[in-house]
Scaffold this motif. Structure first.
Motif, PDB file in Angstrom:
ATOM      1  N   UNK A  82       0.817  -1.216   0.000  1.00  0.00           N
ATOM      2  CA  UNK A  82       0.000   0.000   0.000  1.00  0.00           C
ATOM      3  C   UNK A  82       0.855   1.273   0.000  1.00  0.00           C
ATOM      4  N   UNK A  83       2.000   1.230  -0.656  1.00  0.00           N
ATOM      5  CA  UNK A  83       2.795   2.454  -0.774  1.00  0.00           C
ATOM      6  C   UNK A  83       2.228   3.341  -1.877  1.00  0.00           C
ATOM      7  N   UNK A  84       2.560   4.612  -1.796  1.00  0.00           N
ATOM      8  CA  UNK A  84       2.107   5.559  -2.805  1.00  0.00           C
ATOM      9  C   UNK A  84       3.141   6.652  -2.975  1.00  0.00           C
ATOM     10  N   UNK A  85       3.546   6.889  -4.212  1.00  0.00           N
ATOM     11  CA  UNK A  85       4.364   8.060  -4.530  1.00  0.00           C
ATOM     12  C   UNK A  85       3.636   8.799  -5.643  1.00  0.00           C
ATOM     13  N   UNK A  86       3.247  10.050  -5.350  1.00  0.00           N
ATOM     14  CA  UNK A  86       2.401  10.800  -6.262  1.00  0.00           C
ATOM     15  C   UNK A  86       2.855  12.251  -6.352  1.00  0.00           C
TER      16      UNK A  86
ATOM     17  N   UNK B 216       1.186  10.071 -11.388  1.00  0.00           N
ATOM     18  CA  UNK B 216       1.260  11.518 -11.630  1.00  0.00           C
ATOM     19  C   UNK B 216       2.605  12.111 -11.250  1.00  0.00           C
ATOM     20  N   UNK B 217       3.656  11.329 -11.471  1.00  0.00           N
ATOM     21  CA  UNK B 217       5.006  11.807 -11.221  1.00  0.00           C
ATOM     22  C   UNK B 217       5.696  12.183 -12.524  1.00  0.00           C
TER      23      UNK B 217
ATOM     24  N   UNK C 255       4.680  11.142 -16.303  1.00  0.00           N
ATOM     25  CA  UNK C 255       5.352  11.686 -17.484  1.00  0.00           C
ATOM     26  C   UNK C 255       6.822  11.298 -17.399  1.00  0.00           C
ATOM     27  N   UNK C 256       7.269  10.529 -18.377  1.00  0.00           N
ATOM     28  CA  UNK C 256       8.647  10.055 -18.395  1.00  0.00           C
ATOM     29  C   UNK C 256       9.329  10.537 -19.666  1.00  0.00           C
ATOM     30  N   UNK C 257      10.571  11.008 -19.535  1.00  0.00           N
ATOM     31  CA  UNK C 257      11.290  11.497 -20.707  1.00  0.00           C
ATOM     32  C   UNK C 257      12.788  11.346 -20.513  1.00  0.00           C
ATOM     33  N   UNK C 258      13.478  11.252 -21.640  1.00  0.00           N
ATOM     34  CA  UNK C 258      14.938  11.185 -21.677  1.00  0.00           C
ATOM     35  C   UNK C 258      15.443  10.038 -20.803  1.00  0.00           C
ATOM     36  N   UNK C 259      15.105   8.828 -21.239  1.00  0.00           N
ATOM     37  CA  UNK C 259      15.520   7.618 -20.536  1.00  0.00           C
ATOM     38  C   UNK C 259      16.635   6.935 -21.320  1.00  0.00           C
TER      39      UNK C 259
END
Length: 473
Positions: free
Chosen positions: A130-134, A158-159, A181-185
């Motif tokens: 039940x962890x959450x990182x937002x 929503x990170x 939103x993920x970019x430049x990986x």
């Protein structure tokens, strides 16, 4: 600068300041001590605006009274910055109900030396449920940005994740990964793995992923926006993906996974690749439906039929997809063969239904049923093909089994009957073709063109049944 803390309205508040902010504030040893104090007091920890430079932070069952952590800040105002080489920046190990909101985690490109799946922010082991990182950001990681591993369960939502090797990595964990939103990986965007083939149930939905490289090399292990490996029953839906070196979505040794309503733009290799490239690692029961693919080296590939030490990819439905602007792209990476993609729209090999798709503007065949002897139980029914040089190519190999081509509309194909024409190898409405190791080429009938079944009412030839199609140049 030093960290000061104060209890305020049932919340522990911390600030990084040059001197005490005033009455009631006490000096803390470091940020780790503040985290421990908040947990022990069973209070949320609110960080005031500023940058908090620190080494590795740990949330374990042996610290903070074993209690949960709620770590919050006004989004965009607080950065927790890694000060040097460390195992990680923040790790939650076996502690349930941890919530993180509004924090920027900056790895500063420092070396991450931990074991397992290395990452900047990690949730590990079964107790971390039940962890959450937002509404947070994870930046500049020399490994993964966010990791869930070892039986943890939670939500990553929503990170913003950027400038990391892999954006989000769920390994042997069940995670809802939504709205990020993920970019430049450097290598991959979102990876959902299990150590062995097993049901998983993670959800990858409504993420935006852009600019994924394959810095670690290889021929498809890296360079993917979404990669599912061995984990079954995963839902990949409504993601927007662009500019990837290999695949927008790649499924490998997974079962009962759905890939639905995704938008995939500009994939250098195959936009949606479903495969089982190693014996014993089979893929089956997957649905690839209602996706939009605009620009790729190949559109959708359902590959491997248990030959040549491969696994088997079977029981697949490819339905309702729009596939367009598919080109033959050069891939000069070491070990990649053939060196150029086929430019085909949809290619399948074993026990797959291809139904109701719309395919336009390919440089190769719009639909390919089978690769030589890898052609088993394939159906192409009710597809619309417009402005593709070859409509449907099927394998006429003697080992091909049970192929059905029915009720398709093919318009704007190359109608070439002279086999000396250099464009003949990629022509025809519904014709047989063979793979020569580099390209899929239309077969010949000796010195003549092979039969084009584009306007046949109903015909059975060997293992092929074809009929009720409509072909117009």
């Amino acid at each position: 600068m030093a960290i000061y803390q104060k209890s305020l309205d049932d919340t522990l508040v911390a600030i990084n300041a040059a001197s005490s902010p005033g009455t009631g504030w006490s000096l803390a040893a470091n940020l780790q001590a503040v985290l421990n104090a908040a947990r022990t007091a069973n209070m949320p920890l609110f960080l005031r605006a500023g940058t908090y430079s620190t080494g590795a932070l740990d949330v374990t069952a042996a610290t903070g009274g074993g209690k949960p952590l709620e770590l919050i800040a006004e989004p965009g105002t607080v950065t927790i910055s890694l000060s040097g080489s460390a195992l990680h920046l923040l790790q939650v190990d076996g502690v349930a109900d941890v919530t993180i909101r509004g924090i920027i985690f900056n790895g500063n490109n420092q070396a991450l030396t931990g074991s397992g799946t290395r990452g900047l922010v990690r949730f590990i082991n079964a107790g971390a449920s039940n962890f959450s990182i937002e509404n947070s950001a994870v930046l500049n990681s020399t490994a993964a940005g966010i990791v869930a591993e070892g039986g943890s369960k939670g939500r990553i939502a929503n990170n913003r994740v950027s400038a990391s090797v892999t954006g989000i990595f769920a390994n042997d964990s069940v995670v809802d990964i939504e709205g990020n939103h993920l970019s430049t990986l450097g290598d991959n965007g979102i990876a959902v793995w299990t150590s062995s083939i097993a049901a998983n149930g993670s959800i990858v939905r409504n993420n935006t992923i852009d600019n994924v490289n394959n810095a670690s090399g290889g021929t498809g292990q890296y360079g993917n926006a979404i990669l599912v490996f061995r984990a079954g029953n995963v839902k990949v839906a409504e993601n927007t993906i662009s500019n990837v070196r290999y695949s927008a979505i790649r499924l490998n040794a997974t079962s009962n996974t759905t890939v639905v309503n995704n938008y995939c733009k500009t994939s250098r290799e195959v936009a949606i690749f479903v495969e089982a490239p190693t014996s014993g690692l089979n893929t089956n029961g997957c649905v690839i439906a209602d996706n939009v693919i605009d620009g790729a080296g190949c559109g959708i590939s359902i590959a491997n039929a248990g030959l040549y030490s491969d696994g088997i990819t079977s029981l697949t439905v490819v339905s309702g997809n729009i596939v367009r602007n598919i080109t033959k792209n050069a891939i000069p990476d070491p070990g990649y063969t053939p060196p150029t993609t086929t430019g085909g729209g949809i290619g399948v090999e074993h026990s797959t239904n291809v139904t109701g798709n719309l395919i336009t503007a390919t440089q190769g065949a719009a639909i390919t049923l089978g690769t030589n002897d890898a052609a088993i139980n394939l159906a192409a029914v009710g597809n619309t093909i417009v402005s593709c040089p070859m409509g449907i190519g099927y394998s006429a190999d003697g080992s091909a089994r049970s192929l059905l081509i029915s009720s398709n509309l093919v318009r704007g194909f190359r109608n070439i009957t002279n086999i000396a024409d250099p464009l003949y190898p990629v022509s025809g409405a519904i014709v047989s073709l063979s793979f020569n190791g580099t390209t899929y080429d239309r077969d010949t009938n000796g010195a003549s063109a092979n039969t084009d079944y584009g306007i046949s009412s109903q015909t059975s030839v060997g293992n092929l049944t074809v009929g009720m199609n409509r072909a117009n140049v």
